[in-house]
Design a protein around this motif. Structure first.
Motif, PDB file in Angstrom:
ATOM      1  N   LEU A   7      35.119  23.815  20.245  1.00  0.00           N
ATOM      2  CA  LEU A   7      34.404  23.133  21.332  1.00  0.00           C
ATOM      3  C   LEU A   7      35.218  23.178  22.620  1.00  0.00           C
ATOM      4  CD1 LEU A   7      32.043  21.482  22.423  1.00  0.00           C
ATOM      5  CD2 LEU A   7      33.182  19.425  21.542  1.00  0.00           C
ATOM      6  N   GLU A   8      36.508  22.945  22.524  1.00  0.00           N
ATOM      7  CA  GLU A   8      37.359  23.006  23.716  1.00  0.00           C
ATOM      8  C   GLU A   8      37.329  24.401  24.331  1.00  0.00           C
ATOM      9  OE1 GLU A   8      40.698  19.554  22.929  1.00  0.00           O
ATOM     10  OE2 GLU A   8      40.997  21.517  21.988  1.00  0.00           O
ATOM     11  N   ASP A   9      37.285  25.434  23.498  1.00  0.00           N
ATOM     12  CA  ASP A   9      37.169  26.803  24.012  1.00  0.00           C
ATOM     13  C   ASP A   9      35.849  26.978  24.761  1.00  0.00           C
ATOM     14  OD1 ASP A   9      39.630  27.462  22.916  1.00  0.00           O
ATOM     15  OD2 ASP A   9      38.776  28.487  21.167  1.00  0.00           O
ATOM     16  N   GLU A  10      34.758  26.459  24.191  1.00  0.00           N
ATOM     17  CA  GLU A  10      33.442  26.544  24.831  1.00  0.00           C
ATOM     18  C   GLU A  10      33.432  25.806  26.176  1.00  0.00           C
ATOM     19  OE1 GLU A  10      30.333  27.869  24.046  1.00  0.00           O
ATOM     20  OE2 GLU A  10      31.239  28.984  22.405  1.00  0.00           O
ATOM     21  N   LEU A  11      34.077  24.645  26.191  1.00  0.00           N
ATOM     22  CA  LEU A  11      34.115  23.836  27.406  1.00  0.00           C
ATOM     23  C   LEU A  11      35.054  24.414  28.458  1.00  0.00           C
ATOM     24  CD1 LEU A  11      34.372  20.243  25.839  1.00  0.00           C
ATOM     25  CD2 LEU A  11      32.346  21.290  26.889  1.00  0.00           C
ATOM     26  N   GLY A  12      36.065  25.151  27.998  1.00  0.00           N
ATOM     27  CA  GLY A  12      37.096  25.615  28.912  1.00  0.00           C
ATOM     28  C   GLY A  12      38.009  24.472  29.322  1.00  0.00           C
ATOM     29  N   TYR A  13      38.105  23.485  28.447  1.00  0.00           N
ATOM     30  CA  TYR A  13      38.941  22.314  28.727  1.00  0.00           C
ATOM     31  C   TYR A  13      39.642  21.902  27.438  1.00  0.00           C
ATOM     32  CZ  TYR A  13      40.573  17.742  30.138  1.00  0.00           C
ATOM     33  OH  TYR A  13      41.377  16.680  30.415  1.00  0.00           O
ATOM     34  N   LYS A  14      40.952  21.740  27.516  1.00  0.00           N
ATOM     35  CA  LYS A  14      41.764  21.309  26.374  1.00  0.00           C
ATOM     36  C   LYS A  14      42.135  19.842  26.565  1.00  0.00           C
ATOM     37  CE  LYS A  14      44.697  21.925  22.865  1.00  0.00           C
ATOM     38  NZ  LYS A  14      44.183  21.571  21.579  1.00  0.00           N
ATOM     39  N   PHE A  15      41.729  19.004  25.616  1.00  0.00           N
ATOM     40  CA  PHE A  15      42.036  17.578  25.701  1.00  0.00           C
ATOM     41  C   PHE A  15      43.512  17.318  25.455  1.00  0.00           C
ATOM     42  CE2 PHE A  15      37.518  17.217  25.377  1.00  0.00           C
ATOM     43  CZ  PHE A  15      37.213  16.021  26.009  1.00  0.00           C
ATOM     44  N   ASN A  16      44.108  16.504  26.310  1.00  0.00           N
ATOM     45  CA  ASN A  16      45.475  16.040  26.102  1.00  0.00           C
ATOM     46  C   ASN A  16      45.504  14.955  25.032  1.00  0.00           C
ATOM     47  OD1 ASN A  16      46.719  17.599  28.270  1.00  0.00           O
ATOM     48  ND2 ASN A  16      45.541  16.269  29.622  1.00  0.00           N
ATOM     49  N   ASP A  17      44.469  14.127  25.022  1.00  0.00           N
ATOM     50  CA  ASP A  17      44.340  13.031  24.061  1.00  0.00           C
ATOM     51  C   ASP A  17      43.168  13.350  23.135  1.00  0.00           C
ATOM     52  OD1 ASP A  17      43.952  10.694  22.644  1.00  0.00           O
ATOM     53  OD2 ASP A  17      43.845   9.392  24.409  1.00  0.00           O
ATOM     54  N   SER A  18      43.462  13.865  21.954  1.00  0.00           N
ATOM     55  CA  SER A  18      42.411  14.298  21.032  1.00  0.00           C
ATOM     56  C   SER A  18      41.550  13.135  20.542  1.00  0.00           C
ATOM     57  CB  SER A  18      43.016  15.042  19.845  1.00  0.00           C
ATOM     58  OG  SER A  18      43.878  14.181  19.117  1.00  0.00           O
ATOM     59  N   THR A  19      42.045  11.901  20.631  1.00  0.00           N
ATOM     60  CA  THR A  19      41.229  10.766  20.189  1.00  0.00           C
ATOM     61  C   THR A  19      40.034  10.552  21.119  1.00  0.00           C
ATOM     62  OG1 THR A  19      42.564   9.109  21.355  1.00  0.00           O
ATOM     63  CG2 THR A  19      43.170   9.603  19.067  1.00  0.00           C
ATOM     64  N   LEU A  20      40.165  10.931  22.379  1.00  0.00           N
ATOM     65  CA  LEU A  20      39.022  10.837  23.294  1.00  0.00           C
ATOM     66  C   LEU A  20      37.896  11.771  22.851  1.00  0.00           C
ATOM     67  CD1 LEU A  20      40.739  10.561  26.775  1.00  0.00           C
ATOM     68  CD2 LEU A  20      39.082   8.949  25.823  1.00  0.00           C
ATOM     69  N   LEU A  21      38.251  12.969  22.423  1.00  0.00           N
ATOM     70  CA  LEU A  21      37.240  13.904  21.933  1.00  0.00           C
ATOM     71  C   LEU A  21      36.644  13.393  20.625  1.00  0.00           C
ATOM     72  CD1 LEU A  21      35.625  16.478  22.145  1.00  0.00           C
ATOM     73  CD2 LEU A  21      37.564  17.714  21.129  1.00  0.00           C
ATOM     74  N   GLN A  22      37.469  12.856  19.745  1.00  0.00           N
ATOM     75  CA  GLN A  22      36.954  12.293  18.492  1.00  0.00           C
ATOM     76  C   GLN A  22      35.978  11.155  18.776  1.00  0.00           C
ATOM     77  OE1 GLN A  22      40.278  11.161  16.041  1.00  0.00           O
ATOM     78  NE2 GLN A  22      41.025  13.244  15.882  1.00  0.00           N
ATOM     79  N   ASP A  23      36.346  10.259  19.694  1.00  0.00           N
ATOM     80  CA  ASP A  23      35.450   9.156  20.058  1.00  0.00           C
ATOM     81  C   ASP A  23      34.163   9.691  20.682  1.00  0.00           C
ATOM     82  OD1 ASP A  23      37.322   7.364  19.119  1.00  0.00           O
ATOM     83  OD2 ASP A  23      37.931   6.642  21.090  1.00  0.00           O
ATOM     84  N   ALA A  24      34.282  10.724  21.488  1.00  0.00           N
ATOM     85  CA  ALA A  24      33.102  11.307  22.137  1.00  0.00           C
ATOM     86  C   ALA A  24      32.121  11.858  21.105  1.00  0.00           C
ATOM     87  CB  ALA A  24      33.525  12.409  23.109  1.00  0.00           C
ATOM     88  N   LEU A  25      32.620  12.329  19.998  1.00  0.00           N
ATOM     89  CA  LEU A  25      31.772  12.922  18.964  1.00  0.00           C
ATOM     90  C   LEU A  25      31.379  11.923  17.879  1.00  0.00           C
ATOM     91  CD1 LEU A  25      33.636  16.336  18.617  1.00  0.00           C
ATOM     92  CD2 LEU A  25      31.475  15.879  19.810  1.00  0.00           C
ATOM     93  N   THR A  26      31.671  10.653  18.095  1.00  0.00           N
ATOM     94  CA  THR A  26      31.392   9.624  17.087  1.00  0.00           C
ATOM     95  C   THR A  26      30.283   8.689  17.553  1.00  0.00           C
ATOM     96  OG1 THR A  26      33.703   9.704  16.376  1.00  0.00           O
ATOM     97  CG2 THR A  26      32.416   7.786  15.685  1.00  0.00           C
ATOM     98  N   ILE A  50      36.236  13.722  29.307  1.00  0.00           N
ATOM     99  CA  ILE A  50      37.042  14.634  30.127  1.00  0.00           C
ATOM    100  C   ILE A  50      37.585  13.897  31.357  1.00  0.00           C
ATOM    101  CG2 ILE A  50      36.988  16.700  31.590  1.00  0.00           C
ATOM    102  CD1 ILE A  50      34.938  17.863  29.551  1.00  0.00           C
ATOM    103  N   ALA A  51      36.749  13.082  31.975  1.00  0.00           N
ATOM    104  CA  ALA A  51      37.199  12.318  33.148  1.00  0.00           C
ATOM    105  C   ALA A  51      38.339  11.376  32.788  1.00  0.00           C
ATOM    106  CB  ALA A  51      36.032  11.536  33.760  1.00  0.00           C
ATOM    107  N   MET A  52      38.250  10.729  31.640  1.00  0.00           N
ATOM    108  CA  MET A  52      39.312   9.816  31.201  1.00  0.00           C
ATOM    109  C   MET A  52      40.582  10.575  30.822  1.00  0.00           C
ATOM    110  SD  MET A  52      38.340   6.760  31.578  1.00  0.00           S
ATOM    111  CE  MET A  52      39.679   5.960  30.703  1.00  0.00           C
TER     112      MET A  52
END
Length: 160
Positions: A28-47, A138-140
């Motif tokens: 997903l990060e590859d698709e977005l072209g954005y690598k999360f520094n805090d992976s928990t934000l991405l986990q929360d986003a998908l929950t 991403i903004a956070m």
């Protein structure tokens, strides 16, 4: 020997799920072209809220605001004389449930959203919320400008 298996089987399952989540997050990060520094934000986003109290609800409003601000900024840069009504119409079109669900599906979010069984991960509403939330996350994690940039990359993508 069975006792050992019963003790370690849940740990192996958790490890397997963690590895799969990491692989899908990387994709997903590859698709977005954005690598999360805090992976928990991405986990929360998908929950989904049905799955855990650590979920995407708080990021939803921020994500919607990011998308709307991005549309306003983009179109005002093209036409400083645009009316409020024109901007609202464009924003509504690009941030609608249907449009966002289509983009979310194109990103494969329907396969990544963690939700309890009765929740239809493929419903337009669930997908649109997940799409909105990505930009709040991403903004956070980075900045509003980065989130806006990712939005336009995805919006412009021929795949979605």
């Amino acid at each position: 020997m069975r006792t050992v298996w019963f003790v370690f089987a849940p740990l192996l399952l958790v490890q397997a799920i963690s590895v799969k989540l990491k692989e899908t997050s990387d994709t997903l990060e590859d698709e977005l072209g954005y690598k999360f520094n805090d992976s928990t934000l991405l986990q929360d986003a998908l929950t989904h809220s049905s799955y855990s109290r650590h979920n995407n609800g708080p990021l939803h409003l921020l994500g919607v605001s990011i998308i709307r601000a991005s549309v306003y900024k983009h179109y005002l840069a093209k036409n400083r004389d645009a009316t409020k009504e024109e901007l609202e119409a464009m924003s509504s079109s690009l941030s609608s449930t249907t449009a966002c669900a289509r983009r979310a599906s194109g990103l494969g979010l329907d396969k990544l959203i963690r939700a309890d069984v009765p929740v239809d991960r493929k419903s337009d509403k669930v997908l649109a919320v997940a799409f909105h939330v990505l930009f709040g996350a991403i903004a956070m994690d980075g900045s509003a400008d980065q989130a806006m940039s990712v939005f336009w990359k995805i919006k412009s993508s021929a795949v979605i």
